[in-house]
Structures are given as C-alpha cells and as structure tokens.
Design a protein around this motif. Structure first.
Motif, PDB file in Angstrom:
ATOM      1  N   SER A  12       0.889  -1.196  -0.006  1.00 18.11           N
ATOM      2  CA  SER A  12       0.072   0.033   0.010  1.00 18.11           C
ATOM      3  C   SER A  12       1.001   1.121  -0.138  1.00 18.11           C
ATOM      4  O   SER A  12       0.610   2.288  -0.654  1.00 18.11           O
ATOM      5  N   ALA A  13       2.012   1.262   0.610  1.00 20.92           N
ATOM      6  CA  ALA A  13       2.978   2.567   0.496  1.00 20.92           C
ATOM      7  C   ALA A  13       3.355   2.725  -0.724  1.00 20.92           C
ATOM      8  O   ALA A  13       3.287   3.710  -1.102  1.00 20.92           O
ATOM      9  N   CYS A  14       3.753   1.634  -1.540  1.00 26.62           N
ATOM     10  CA  CYS A  14       4.463   1.856  -2.788  1.00 26.62           C
ATOM     11  C   CYS A  14       3.110   2.033  -3.824  1.00 26.62           C
ATOM     12  O   CYS A  14       3.473   3.134  -4.717  1.00 26.62           O
ATOM     13  N   HIS A  15       1.923   1.769  -3.260  1.00 27.30           N
ATOM     14  CA  HIS A  15       0.967   1.922  -4.207  1.00 27.30           C
ATOM     15  C   HIS A  15       0.807   3.481  -4.216  1.00 27.30           C
ATOM     16  O   HIS A  15       0.581   4.233  -5.236  1.00 27.30           O
ATOM     17  N   GLN A  16       0.749   3.977  -3.041  1.00 27.17           N
ATOM     18  CA  GLN A  16       0.664   5.528  -2.920  1.00 27.17           C
ATOM     19  C   GLN A  16       1.459   6.324  -3.443  1.00 27.17           C
ATOM     20  O   GLN A  16       1.541   7.491  -3.762  1.00 27.17           O
ATOM     21  N   MET A  17       2.947   5.915  -3.401  1.00 31.49           N
ATOM     22  CA  MET A  17       3.944   6.554  -4.178  1.00 31.49           C
ATOM     23  C   MET A  17       4.093   6.418  -5.596  1.00 31.49           C
ATOM     24  O   MET A  17       5.149   6.813  -5.954  1.00 31.49           O
ATOM     25  N   GLY A  18       3.236   5.606  -6.406  1.00 31.19           N
ATOM     26  CA  GLY A  18       2.978   5.784  -7.878  1.00 31.19           C
ATOM     27  C   GLY A  18       3.652   4.361  -8.572  1.00 31.19           C
ATOM     28  O   GLY A  18       4.261   4.537  -9.529  1.00 31.19           O
ATOM     29  N   VAL A  19       3.528   3.249  -7.639  1.00 35.25           N
ATOM     30  CA  VAL A  19       3.984   2.000  -8.090  1.00 35.25           C
ATOM     31  C   VAL A  19       3.368   1.786  -9.629  1.00 35.25           C
ATOM     32  O   VAL A  19       4.032   1.068 -10.547  1.00 35.25           O
TER      33      VAL A  19
END
Length: 91
Positions: A12-19
């Motif tokens: 989820s953190a990487c998702h929020q950062m634009g993965v």
C-alpha cells in the motif's frame, strides 16, 4: 532455461507513491534492453522498506527510492547492471 525473478513491491505504501506508473516503465525497459526473455517480472507483497520509496528486489539486492520520475535512471544505473551480471548479458 529458467528465468531470474525481479520483484516490484505492490504494497500500500508503494501504491501511494506511484508504483502503477513505475510498473509499465520497468516492463518497457526490460524489453528495450532485451533482458525480458531472461527475467520474470513479478509483483510482490510488501518488501518491508516502506520508508525508502518504491522498492524492487533482484536476488538478494534491494533497490530503494524508486519513483515515476527516476525509474529510468535507477533501472539503467542500478538494476540493469545487476541483471546483466546474473544472466551474462551485456546489452
């Protein structure tokens, strides 16, 4: 011939950062540098480096601080050399 695994954190953190912007760029770069026939590109559950930006893993090496703006540079400077060492390619 078996393929080496290259993992992209999909937590989820990487998702929020634009993965989801990084993902197609990596797919394109793997094909562009002609290593996609030797690399199995896979999504991964959290790689537990959430404070280090989007994370990728190849063998035991983690690649940190990846983002949509620097993904091409990170691939060329850090990820591709590791892949080439492992698969014996010098594209």
């Amino acid at each position: 011939m078996s393929k080496e695994n290259l993992y992209l954190c999909m937590g989820s953190a990487c998702h929020q950062m634009g993965v989801y912007e990084v993902l197609p760029a990596i797919q394109r770069l793997l094909a562009e540098y002609q290593v996609d026939d030797r690399i199995e590109f896979k999504g991964s559950f959290c790689l537990e480096c959430c404070s280090h930006g989007i994370v990728m893993k190849f063998r035991d090496t983690l690649f940190l601080h990846i983002n949509p703006e620097n993904v091409e540079e990170k691939f060329k400077q850090e990820i591709l050399p590791e892949i080439q060492k492992a698969v014996g390619s010098t594209v």
